[in-house]
Design an enzyme around this catalytic site. Sequence first.
Site, mmCIF file in Angstrom:
data_model
loop_
_atom_site.group_PDB
_atom_site.id
_atom_site.type_symbol
_atom_site.label_atom_id
_atom_site.label_comp_id
_atom_site.label_asym_id
_atom_site.label_seq_id
_atom_site.Cartn_x
_atom_site.Cartn_y
_atom_site.Cartn_z
ATOM 1 N N GLU A 231 0.846 -1.279 -0.342
ATOM 2 C CA GLU A 231 0.048 0.203 0.001
ATOM 3 C C GLU A 231 0.871 1.409 -0.136
ATOM 4 O O GLU A 231 0.660 2.045 0.851
ATOM 5 C CB GLU A 231 -1.114 0.174 1.326
ATOM 6 N N GLU B 278 -5.305 -8.693 1.178
ATOM 7 C CA GLU B 278 -5.755 -8.305 2.366
ATOM 8 C C GLU B 278 -7.342 -8.003 2.249
ATOM 9 O O GLU B 278 -7.921 -7.479 1.095
ATOM 10 C CB GLU B 278 -5.288 -7.047 2.797
HETATM 11 C C1 BGC Z 1 -2.881 -2.340 6.198
HETATM 12 C C2 BGC Z 1 -2.696 -3.268 7.390
HETATM 13 C C3 BGC Z 1 -3.686 -2.494 8.128
HETATM 14 C C4 BGC Z 1 -5.126 -2.882 7.868
HETATM 15 C C5 BGC Z 1 -6.112 -2.542 8.663
HETATM 16 C C6 BGC Z 1 -4.205 -2.160 5.686
HETATM 17 O O1 BGC Z 1 -4.126 -0.909 5.023
HETATM 18 O O2 BGC Z 1 -1.983 -2.900 5.114
HETATM 19 O O3 BGC Z 1 -1.135 -3.024 7.773
HETATM 20 O O4 BGC Z 1 -3.527 -3.260 9.567
HETATM 21 O O5 BGC Z 1 -5.085 -2.131 6.492
HETATM 22 O O6 BGC Z 1 -6.154 -1.395 8.870
#
Ligand code: BGC
Length: 427
Positions: free
Chosen positions: A155, A342
């Site tokens: 990101e 993610e």
């Molecule tokens: C990030 C993580 C973070 C998650 C939840 C993502 O933007 O890569 O490190 O914990 O979001 O906020």
Amino acid sequence: MSGPIPAFPAGFRWGVSTSAHQIEGAVETRERSVWDAFSDRPGRVRDGSTAAVACDHCRRYREDVALLAGLGVDAYRFSVSWPRVNSPGGLDFYDRLTDELCAAGVRPVPTLFHWDLPLGLDWRQRATADRFAGYVARVADRLGDRVGSWITLNEPAEHTLLGHALGVHAPGERLLFDALPVAHHQLLAHGLAVRALRAAGATGIGIANSHGPTWPASEQPADREAADLYDTLLNRMFADPLLLGRYPDGVGELMPGDVDADLEVIAEPLDFYGVNYYAPARVGAPDGTDQFGAELPFSRREIPGRPVTDSGWPVVPKALTELLTGFRARYGDRLPPIVITENGCAYDGLDDQARIAYLDGHLRALHEALTAGVDVRGYFVWSLLDNFEWAEGYAHRFGLVHVDFTTQRRTPKASYRWFREVLREQR
Ligand code: BGC
């Protein structure tokens, strides 16, 4: 939720993600990062906490790998801490972790930068991109015999916006539009890292970029323009250079250096494109209420009628389908296979039915995108463990596994058992 999750194609990769700074602890055995310095500044992390211990993962990694194996995932996305690699014996930890994962039948998927820049380095400096490539070569040299998939950066959009434009993440700079070089240098670092990995023989290389559909607050021209700018800054500015070899209109002129030459590096072909997806954004013209207290040319608005997670993010699974089909339409054949690197949500409690509903809805939405012809090859839940959630400290819990931060006891939540069942059904 209705009935079992539809079947994903054979070979679809299932995993969970974490990052070094958020779980490792053991700060005394590594160099300091910008996040250590930022957390030490009063008022920067909401609960005044730091990641000095976090999940104590450096010492408890065997227990954590056992949790991964028990869950039945194919793959584990973790990040390598650059400050740790710079420290004596730092690479040994990732060597042991990689071995432990391979022995458990879980594929290691390292991310090479997840925001914990060594203190003293600065993304405003172009030289940081070269330094990154040198560090990547060292990691590839050590782990490359056992790692089949690599992720260069996590990101860069959030790191630029939150860390350098708005100052609410490390390193805490409030540069607003002067932060644009930070984006360019990270993208350049990505391209140089791809070359370093290829030189080391790597064949599975991607990036993890955050994306979400941007919805204008209304059809009024001012709202549409504001939403378009937001979409450019958060989505297109990071995907276009990688996938089309150019910046969106009006952006390239603002970047430093020989941008055309750099774009050739940035657009090195990828084996997969990682998408981190959490929520869409509804955006309108400035309304004087921006949460960051800065004069921004847009404002985020609520999405009416949607439940929100503990972080206040709206739950809109169908926006994931929209995002992916939109990506396919915009990038066409330039788009490599997508991996959802993610997806997840913050909710408290061990019987986390709301997380199950969130993940269930998003898996169905993802399946719809596949049915619509988008080539998606994997899905990683954020996150395995409750962890140090950056400026929120330990308040927001994203884990499938609960962590008691006093005793370090791990307790699988209802969502862990649910995901394990989903994975069983998919095989
Ligand atoms: C990030 C993580 C973070 C998650 C939840 C993502 O933007 O890569 O490190 O914990 O979001 O906020």
